[in-house]
Design a protein around this motif. Sequence first.
Motif, PDB file in Angstrom:
ATOM      1  N   PRO A 231     -27.545 -24.747  29.471  1.00  0.00           N
ATOM      2  CA  PRO A 231     -26.480 -24.071  30.222  1.00  0.00           C
ATOM      3  C   PRO A 231     -25.247 -23.836  29.339  1.00  0.00           C
ATOM      4  CG  PRO A 231     -27.428 -25.834  31.539  1.00  0.00           C
ATOM      5  CD  PRO A 231     -28.006 -25.979  30.157  1.00  0.00           C
ATOM      6  N   SER A 233     -22.249 -24.036  30.040  1.00  0.00           N
ATOM      7  CA  SER A 233     -21.215 -25.056  30.239  1.00  0.00           C
ATOM      8  C   SER A 233     -21.441 -26.266  29.333  1.00  0.00           C
ATOM      9  CB  SER A 233     -21.188 -25.499  31.703  1.00  0.00           C
ATOM     10  OG  SER A 233     -22.449 -26.014  32.100  1.00  0.00           O
ATOM     11  N   ASP A 234     -22.700 -26.616  29.075  1.00  0.00           N
ATOM     12  CA  ASP A 234     -22.989 -27.752  28.196  1.00  0.00           C
ATOM     13  C   ASP A 234     -22.609 -27.443  26.753  1.00  0.00           C
ATOM     14  OD1 ASP A 234     -23.958 -28.961  30.437  1.00  0.00           O
ATOM     15  OD2 ASP A 234     -26.060 -28.996  29.802  1.00  0.00           O
ATOM     16  N   GLU A 236     -20.360 -25.171  25.823  1.00  0.00           N
ATOM     17  CA  GLU A 236     -18.893 -25.083  25.797  1.00  0.00           C
ATOM     18  C   GLU A 236     -18.274 -26.479  25.732  1.00  0.00           C
ATOM     19  OE1 GLU A 236     -18.318 -22.915  29.359  1.00  0.00           O
ATOM     20  OE2 GLU A 236     -18.506 -20.930  28.411  1.00  0.00           O
ATOM     21  N   ARG A 237     -18.880 -27.425  26.441  1.00  0.00           N
ATOM     22  CA  ARG A 237     -18.362 -28.797  26.421  1.00  0.00           C
ATOM     23  C   ARG A 237     -18.530 -29.418  25.034  1.00  0.00           C
ATOM     24  NH1 ARG A 237     -21.571 -30.787  29.831  1.00  0.00           N
ATOM     25  NH2 ARG A 237     -20.411 -30.003  31.622  1.00  0.00           N
TER      26      ARG A 237
END
Length: 264
Positions: A231, A233-234, A236-237
């Motif tokens: 994902p 978001s992962d 980006e984190r």
Amino acid sequence: MVRLFLSVDMAGSTQFKARFTDGGSWLDTFRTFFTNFPLMLAGQVGFAFLEEGETPSVEVWKVMGDEVIFVATPASAEELVNLLLALLRTMNAYEERYLEDLPLRLKGTAWLADFAGPNIELEIPELSGGESVRAIDFIGPDLDLGFRVTKFARPACLTLSLDVADLVLTADNAGQVALHLIGAEELKGVMFGRPYPILWMLEAGEDFNFMPWEVEQCPHMARATGMPPTPASDIERAIANIRLYLRKMHGVQRPRLELGPPTA
């Protein structure tokens, strides 16, 4: 100005050449690669930008052993994605056409270097031939990082630096690619010893085309087999965590790079 560097290397070349006592037995294989791969890449780039107003230039920067490195200057994140797809498609097409019955594979890496920052471009006078033929070299920490990241390169995918992945995620055509966060591993001289994320790219909807023995020998490839895209978001984190570590622990700011002409 931010430039994109694309490395394509022959996996298995050392063992392949060691088979032969006569250099001529393997010479044609590598002559074909260094002659035809850049032509095939130019064709894929042209096809990728067929509906665009302008096709970005992709030039050979240098050849190192069994590796050829290209340089381009994408004007946007969307151009960046198209160039990465063109390279990946060229690698796949070249393997299918020329390496089907040979113990050789292609592995690729992409990274960015900011020449408005700590990197420099310089001319090598001894290799230049006047204004029409200028031998240009690129030097700096972003180049060093890129060559370190090639350690993560494996066949059948593209390895991306964090800066490349960061911009890919912002592109309107990001849905055309799939990013896989495989893990993290320390790279000598990079990130003050903190493990660097391993990011592999495929075309959206494609699976990793690893050979069975490759999976057996490499834990990263074994993990990637059957792995769904990570994902956004992962990823980006993971990028945000690296930026936080650099700023908090070492006072280093590493913002997202900006493509295109410098802003006033």
